[in-house]
Design a protein around this motif. Structure first.
Motif, short mmCIF file in Angstrom:
data_model
loop_
_atom_site.label_atom_id
_atom_site.label_comp_id
_atom_site.label_asym_id
_atom_site.label_seq_id
_atom_site.Cartn_x
_atom_site.Cartn_y
_atom_site.Cartn_z
N ASP A 232 -9.60 -7.46 -1.20
CA ASP A 232 -10.06 -6.19 -1.76
C ASP A 232 -8.95 -5.14 -1.74
OD1 ASP A 232 -12.26 -4.61 -2.87
OD2 ASP A 232 -12.00 -3.44 -1.03
N GLU A 233 -8.20 -5.09 -0.64
CA GLU A 233 -7.08 -4.13 -0.57
C GLU A 233 -6.00 -4.47 -1.61
OE1 GLU A 233 -7.50 -3.16 4.22
OE2 GLU A 233 -6.30 -4.87 3.55
N TRP A 234 -5.79 -5.77 -1.78
CA TRP A 234 -4.76 -6.24 -2.74
C TRP A 234 -5.18 -5.90 -4.17
CZ3 TRP A 234 -3.57 -12.21 -3.17
CH2 TRP A 234 -2.31 -12.41 -3.75
N GLN B 157 0.82 -1.22 0.00
CA GLN B 157 0.00 0.00 0.00
C GLN B 157 0.85 1.27 0.00
OE1 GLN B 157 -2.94 -0.79 3.14
NE2 GLN B 157 -4.47 -0.87 1.52
N ASN C 227 -7.16 -3.54 -5.07
CA ASN C 227 -7.06 -2.08 -5.23
C ASN C 227 -5.62 -1.63 -5.42
OD1 ASN C 227 -9.55 -0.43 -5.21
ND2 ASN C 227 -10.01 -1.72 -3.43
N ALA D 213 -3.20 -7.99 4.36
CA ALA D 213 -4.12 -7.36 3.41
C ALA D 213 -5.30 -8.27 3.07
CB ALA D 213 -3.37 -7.00 2.13
#
Ligand code: PEP
Ligand code: MN
Length: 264
Positions: free
Chosen positions: A146-148, A120, A150, A143
Motif C-alpha cells: 500500500d505504501e509502495w 517515500q 501510494n 515498505a
C-alpha cells in the motif's frame, strides 16, 4: 486512484524509444552497481548487450549506507552512460537521489530510477512526476504494498503516468540474505495495478549465486523485466561485488532466462 486496476483495467505498456515494458515480453537491464570508469562501463555495456539485455544499468549518484563509501561519479558517470548507449544502442536506466539532480539525470537517462531509500521522499517523487520520462520506482526497504502504490500515486498525480515498479527485497528477520525477495509482490501488483513490474534479484538476495534461480522464479511469476548487477570483474567492484555476476555467469543466466520467457 490513478495507480489502480479499477481506474485503468488494461495493462499499461511503457515505450522507451521502441523498447516496450509491460507488453508480455521480457526486458532485461544489466550492468554494474556503480559507474566506476569509462572503461568499466563500456565493457559492462558490451557484455550486457551481447547477452541480450535492452538496458545498461549503473549508478552515477549512489545512496550508500556509509558516508565513507564510494558516492558515485555524478555527471561524469552520466556522460559515460550516454557514451555506452551511443556505443551499444542500449537504453540507460540510472538512479536520481535528490531533487536538485532531476534535470541533469533526465537529460542523460532513458529511465530514471528512484531507489529504495527514497521511495517515500515525497518531494523527489513529485519532482519526477513533472518530467516526461519513465520512472522506475523501487520498493522501500520495509515498505508495504500500500505504501509502495501510494508512492507511485505521488508521481502519477503530478502528471507522469510512466511508472515501473521494481521489487528489490524487503527487510525481514532473515539475515542470510541481504533482503527477502518478495516475489508474491509481482502477482499482487499485477492484480492491484495496471503498471509494469520488474524484479531485482541482486539487491533482493545480496548473493550472486542466488541471482539466477530468483531470476527464473521472477519470470515464472510474471515479471515484466529483470534488473541484474553484472561487473566485468566483481572482485574489484567499488560496490555490491558479492551480488554481482561475472560476465560468464551473466551469459549463463541470460541463456536460461530467455528460453523460459520465450516459452511463457
Ligand atoms: C541500486 O540499484 O544500485 C540500488 C542502490 O538499489 P536499491 O535502491 O534497491 O537499494
Ligand atoms: Mn547495488
Amino acid at each position: 486512484k490513478l495507480v489502480s486496476r479499477e481506474f485503468h483495467p488494461q495493462p499499461t505498456v511503457i515505450d522507451v524509444d521502441g523498447i516496450k515494458i509491460g507488453d508480455g515480453s521480457l526486458v532485461v537491464m544489466a550492468g554494474p552497481c556503480a559507474v566506476e570508469s569509462k572503461e568499466q562501463l563500456l565493457e559492462a555495456a558490451q557484455i550486457a548487450k551481447a547477452g541480450g539485455a535492452q538496458f545498461i544499468r549503473g549508478g552515477a549518484y549512489k545512496p550508500r549506507t556509509s558516508p565513507y563509501s564510494f558516492q558515485g561519479l555524478e555527471e561524469l558517470g552520466l556522460k559515460y552512460l550516454a557514451a555506452a548507449r551511443e556505443a551499444t544502442g542500449l537504453k540507460v536506466v540510472t538512479e536520481v537521489t535528490e531533487v536538485e539532480a532531476v534535470p541533469v539525470v533526465a537529460e542523460y537517462a532513458d529511465v530514471l530510477q528512484i531507489g529504495a531509500r527514497n521511495m517515500q521522499n515525497f518531494r523527489l517523487l513529485k519532482e519526477v512526476g513533472r518530467i516526461d520520462k519513465p520512472v522506475m520506482l523501487k520498493r522501500g526497504l520495509s515498505a508495504t504494498l500500500d505504501e509502495w502504490l501510494n508512492a507511485a500515486e505521488y508521481i502519477m498525480s503530478e502528471g507522469n503516468s510512466k511508472v515501473i515498479f521494481c521489487e528489490r527485497g524487503i527487510r525481514t528477520y532473515e539475515t542470510y540474505t541481504r533482503n527477502t525477495l518478495d516475489l508474491s509482490a509481482v502477482a499482487a501488483i499485477k492484480h492491484l495495478s495496471h503498471l509494469p513490474i520488474v524484479v531485482d534479484p541482486s539487491h533482493g538476495t545480496g548473493k550472486w549465486r542466488m541471482v539466477k534461480p530468483m531470476s527464473i522464479a521472477a519470470v515464472a511469476a510474471g515479471a515484466d523485466g529483470l534488473i541484474i548487477e553484472m561487473h566485468p570483474n566483481p572482485a574489484k567492484a567499488l560496490s555490491d561485488g558479492p551480488q554481482s555476476l561475472t560476465p560468464e555467469s551473466y551469459k549463463d543466466l541470460m541463456q536460461d532466462v530467455l528460453k523460459l520467457s520465450n516459452f511463457m
